[in-house]
Scaffold this motif. Structure first.
Motif, PDB file in Angstrom:
ATOM      1  N   LEU A  88      -2.332  -4.553  -0.041  1.00 37.78           N
ATOM      2  CA  LEU A  88      -2.474  -3.645   0.331  1.00 37.78           C
ATOM      3  C   LEU A  88      -2.917  -2.334  -0.654  1.00 37.78           C
ATOM      4  N   PHE A  89      -3.947  -2.060  -0.203  1.00 39.78           N
ATOM      5  CA  PHE A  89      -4.161  -0.453  -0.921  1.00 39.78           C
ATOM      6  C   PHE A  89      -4.404   0.432   0.215  1.00 39.78           C
ATOM      7  N   ALA A 117       5.770   3.554  -1.137  1.00 34.44           N
ATOM      8  CA  ALA A 117       6.928   2.881  -0.522  1.00 34.44           C
ATOM      9  C   ALA A 117       6.500   1.942   1.060  1.00 34.44           C
ATOM     10  N   GLY A 118       6.069   3.016   2.129  1.00 29.91           N
ATOM     11  CA  GLY A 118       5.923   1.978   3.148  1.00 29.91           C
ATOM     12  C   GLY A 118       4.818   1.269   2.544  1.00 29.91           C
ATOM     13  N   GLY A 119       3.807   1.106   2.003  1.00 28.58           N
ATOM     14  CA  GLY A 119       3.358   0.465   1.718  1.00 28.58           C
ATOM     15  C   GLY A 119       3.566  -1.059   1.353  1.00 28.58           C
ATOM     16  N   ARG A 151      -3.022  -1.298   5.223  1.00 26.63           N
ATOM     17  CA  ARG A 151      -3.007  -0.357   5.285  1.00 26.63           C
ATOM     18  C   ARG A 151      -1.407  -0.045   5.470  1.00 26.63           C
ATOM     19  N   PRO A 152      -0.729   0.844   4.050  1.00 25.69           N
ATOM     20  CA  PRO A 152       0.703   1.160   4.477  1.00 25.69           C
ATOM     21  C   PRO A 152       0.607   2.180   4.943  1.00 25.69           C
ATOM     22  N   ASN A 203       5.653  -2.722   4.585  1.00 24.72           N
ATOM     23  CA  ASN A 203       4.766  -3.029   5.371  1.00 24.72           C
ATOM     24  C   ASN A 203       4.348  -4.097   5.010  1.00 24.72           C
ATOM     25  N   LEU A 204       4.381  -4.961   4.061  1.00 24.40           N
ATOM     26  CA  LEU A 204       3.307  -6.328   3.714  1.00 24.40           C
ATOM     27  C   LEU A 204       5.349  -7.187   2.847  1.00 24.40           C
ATOM     28  N   ALA A 205       6.781  -6.641   3.287  1.00 26.45           N
ATOM     29  CA  ALA A 205       8.160  -6.679   3.208  1.00 26.45           C
ATOM     30  C   ALA A 205       8.078  -7.815   4.585  1.00 26.45           C
TER      31      ALA A 205
END
Length: 343
Positions: free
Chosen positions: A8-9, A100-102, A49-50, A105-107
């Motif tokens: 994610l970036f 933080a939201g990114g 994306r976040p 999202n991955l979690a």
């Protein structure tokens, strides 16, 4: 079956910036982002994306008073009015909420089984941010917010956080110092900012014994780090059986990063990733999430992140060997938790 790792970036992370020179700036990641957008990686990785972390997500870790302080300082003309290292610009809080939201999202993607491994290449970093105080370039504690989200939303009760940034993760430790539901391990250069994380800091109350600090001497390198983390992580994971492993992945211990005197090489970051993959495979269905923290030489940062990503792309192999290091062994022998968690 080996799944494609997730990464994610987002170029919106550039928006937290300052005209004056700061080590924590968007130039740290610009070339890295461009490399990861190339065909060599886009065909091998799932790219995300976040989303912006909600107020409830952020306030699960940080006090409302602290957030109000930040908003007040954003409106002042001095970007360093809050902290001499931690600048605040117009877009800073939005960018920090995206960071933080990114991670969240991955979690979610990991918990949903879409990916096994994830790497959130976010900024600003987070591990120095305490519940009521930002510092050391950090505004919101990304990895702590992620751990609380995993407890609150996904019901996890055993989360392991490893912090191998060269600086102690004081903020993360402060959040989880009194709970056994999050096990925190930090390896960091001794007598370096923020000057916390001594070996005797092992948790309190229900969290007693669930914090392990490994302050190391300057000039320690690959051999010492691999021995220390190999011994500690193998014991902790075998007994604690975490449901996910989160990593505060700081790359400022690299021998070419001038912020520290630790001498890790690019190859070490691949080695620790291999070990973590093996442990995640044994204990928690391959659930492993890296979160970017420090790393202030853009060249060594890019090389080290790519070494981590390359390791994530390979299926789990043999567990890496852990060669004996006499210098490192003394740290374990003298540790207050010697005899617990096989330390």
């Amino acid at each position: 079956m080996h799944k494609q790792p997730g990464i994610l970036f987002d170029r919106r992370y550039y928006e937290h910036g300052i005209p004056q020179l700061s080590l924590e700036n968007s130039g740290r990641v610009r070339n890295l982002y461009s490399t990861l957008e190339g065909p060599e990686y886009t065909r091998q990785l799932r790219t995300y994306r976040p989303r912006e972390a909600s107020a409830a997500d952020i306030e699960s870790v940080h006090s409302s008073f602290y957030l109000e302080q930040l908003r007040e300082h954003v409106n002042l003309n001095d970007p360093y009015s809050y902290d001499r290292d931690t600048y605040l610009m117009e877009q800073s809080l939005y960018t920090a909420a995206l960071a933080a939201g990114g991670c969240l999202n991955l979690a979610d993607r990991i918990m949903g089984g879409e990916i096994d491994y994830g790497f959130a290449l976010v900024r600003p970093p987070g591990h120095h941010a305490e519940p009521g105080r930002g510092m050391g370039f950090c505004l919101f504690n990304n990895v702590a917010i992620t751990a609380e989200y995993l407890r609150r939303v996904h019901g996890l009760q055993r989360i392991l956080i490893l912090d191998f940034d060269v600086h102690h993760g004081n903020g993360t430790q402060a959040v989880f110092y009194e709970t056994a539901q999050v096990f925190f391990i930090s390896i960091h250069q001794d007598k370096l900012f923020p000057f916390t994380g001594q070996a005797h800091e092992t948790g309190s109350g229900k969290g007693q014994g669930y914090t392990i600090n490994l302050p190391v001497h300057s000039q320690f390198g690959d051999a010492e780090y691999t021995f220390l983390l190999g011994k500690v992580l193998n014991g902790v994971v075998e007994q604690y059986l975490p449901q996910i492993i989160l990593v505060s992945a700081g790359f400022d211990g690299h021998c070419e990063d001038s912020i520290s005197r630790v001498l890790l090489t690019t190859h070490w970051y691949a080695t620790i990733t291999e070990l973590l993959k093996h442990l995640a495979h044994e204990a928690c269905d391959d659930r492993l999430l890296f979160v970017l923290e420090g790393g202030y030489n853009p060249v060594s940062l890019e090389a080290s992140v790519l070494a981590t990503v390359e390791s994530m792309l390979h299926p789990v192999g043999r567990r890496p060997g852990v060669a004996y290091s006499e210098r490192a062994a003394r740290i374990l022998t003298n540790h207050p938790l010697h005899g617990f968690w096989t330390v």
